[in-house]
Design a protein around this motif. Structure first.
Motif, mmCIF file in Angstrom:
data_model
loop_
_atom_site.group_PDB
_atom_site.id
_atom_site.type_symbol
_atom_site.label_atom_id
_atom_site.label_comp_id
_atom_site.label_asym_id
_atom_site.label_seq_id
_atom_site.Cartn_x
_atom_site.Cartn_y
_atom_site.Cartn_z
ATOM 1 N N MET A 165 2.427 8.198 7.556
ATOM 2 C CA MET A 165 3.381 7.562 6.645
ATOM 3 C C MET A 165 3.075 6.083 6.474
ATOM 4 O O MET A 165 3.132 5.549 5.371
ATOM 5 C CB MET A 165 4.811 7.726 7.177
ATOM 6 N N LEU A 166 2.780 5.415 7.573
ATOM 7 C CA LEU A 166 2.465 3.993 7.492
ATOM 8 C C LEU A 166 1.267 3.757 6.588
ATOM 9 O O LEU A 166 1.285 2.886 5.711
ATOM 10 C CB LEU A 166 2.175 3.443 8.892
ATOM 11 N N ALA A 167 0.209 4.524 6.816
ATOM 12 C CA ALA A 167 -1.011 4.335 6.038
ATOM 13 C C ALA A 167 -0.770 4.618 4.553
ATOM 14 O O ALA A 167 -1.097 3.799 3.685
ATOM 15 C CB ALA A 167 -2.113 5.244 6.584
ATOM 16 N N GLU A 168 -0.183 5.772 4.249
ATOM 17 C CA GLU A 168 0.015 6.154 2.849
ATOM 18 C C GLU A 168 1.026 5.261 2.148
ATOM 19 O O GLU A 168 0.888 4.970 0.961
ATOM 20 C CB GLU A 168 0.468 7.617 2.773
ATOM 21 N N SER A 169 2.042 4.814 2.867
ATOM 22 C CA SER A 169 3.073 3.973 2.252
ATOM 23 C C SER A 169 2.542 2.598 1.906
ATOM 24 O O SER A 169 3.038 1.959 0.968
ATOM 25 C CB SER A 169 4.275 3.834 3.187
ATOM 26 N N LEU A 170 1.545 2.121 2.645
ATOM 27 C CA LEU A 170 1.021 0.774 2.409
ATOM 28 C C LEU A 170 -0.140 0.749 1.429
ATOM 29 O O LEU A 170 -0.357 -0.257 0.756
ATOM 30 C CB LEU A 170 0.577 0.151 3.740
ATOM 31 N N ILE A 171 -0.878 1.831 1.313
ATOM 32 C CA ILE A 171 -2.033 1.828 0.426
ATOM 33 C C ILE A 171 -1.621 1.548 -1.015
ATOM 34 O O ILE A 171 -2.222 0.723 -1.708
ATOM 35 C CB ILE A 171 -2.792 3.174 0.506
#
Length: 210
Positions: A165-171
């Motif tokens: 979630m962190l990775a996808e939410s920030l990309i």
């Protein structure tokens, strides 16, 4: 008689290797892994281009080592943020905030570590990087469950989901906000983004009081 390195020689080699890694990391932070060519790294670190291959046999190994060098620092920052005497929820929030804030402050490096297309050798390191974050969150989730702060769940599964979630939410916010020249655009309200991401993660772990 076989040649044996002296302590001075080993220390000098280690120092040079560190300079190369730091120079390469800085280049990645500026332009992604594509910017970390052998020639550019040599110029930035003021080392002869040919000497790079005394430390790294090829470009793939150099990039993989740079990835490890960069990610160990990033993972360490998140881990350090969670090592307090606060509640489990507050410790989790501290780690999440550091992850998101550092990504927003260094978008080029964050994208390189999270999503930039890389050699399969580096992709292996990326998996280790994600697992390292997941282990930090898994320990926190276990502690939160034991303390009654988080819902009962499978900690390893939830931890992996948090990392994703962190990775996808920030990309998206970091790298899809581009002008016609593909320049990165600033986030309108980074603190609001971090707050919403933290709230999402707390709901995911079933936090009872936040």
């Amino acid at each position: 008689m076989a040649y044996r390195e002296t302590e001075h020689t080993r220390a000098k080699k280690a120092h040079t290797r560190q300079r190369l890694l730091k120079a390469a990391r800085d280049l990645v932070a500026e332009g992604g892994f594509a910017a970390a060519t052998a020639a550019a790294v040599a110029q930035r670190s003021e080392v002869a281009a040919g000497s790079i291959y005394r430390h790294f046999p090829n470009k793939a190994e150099l990039v993989a080592e740079v990835f490890r060098y960069a990610t160990e620092h990033e993972v360490g920052m998140v881990y350090q943020a969670t090592q307090t005497d606060s509640s489990c929820a507050e410790r989790l929030l501290a780690g999440l905030t550091v992850f998101a804030r550092r990504a927003l402050e260094g978008p080029r490096l964050a994208y390189a570590l999270i999503a930039e297309p890389v050699d399969p050798r580096v992709e292996q390191e990326r998996l280790k990087y994600r697992l390292a974050y997941a282990e930090i969150f898994e320990d926190l989730i276990r502690d939160g469950m034991a303390a009654g702060e988080f819902a009962q769940q499978q900690p390893a599964l939830t931890a992996a989901a948090l990392v994703g979630m962190l990775a996808e939410s920030l990309i998206g916010p970091l790298f899809l906000r581009r002008d016609k020249a593909s320049a990165l655009q600033p986030i309108d309200d980074p603190q609001q983004l971090i707050s919403e991401l933290n709230a999402l993660c707390l709901r995911t772990v079933g936090a009872t009081h936040h």
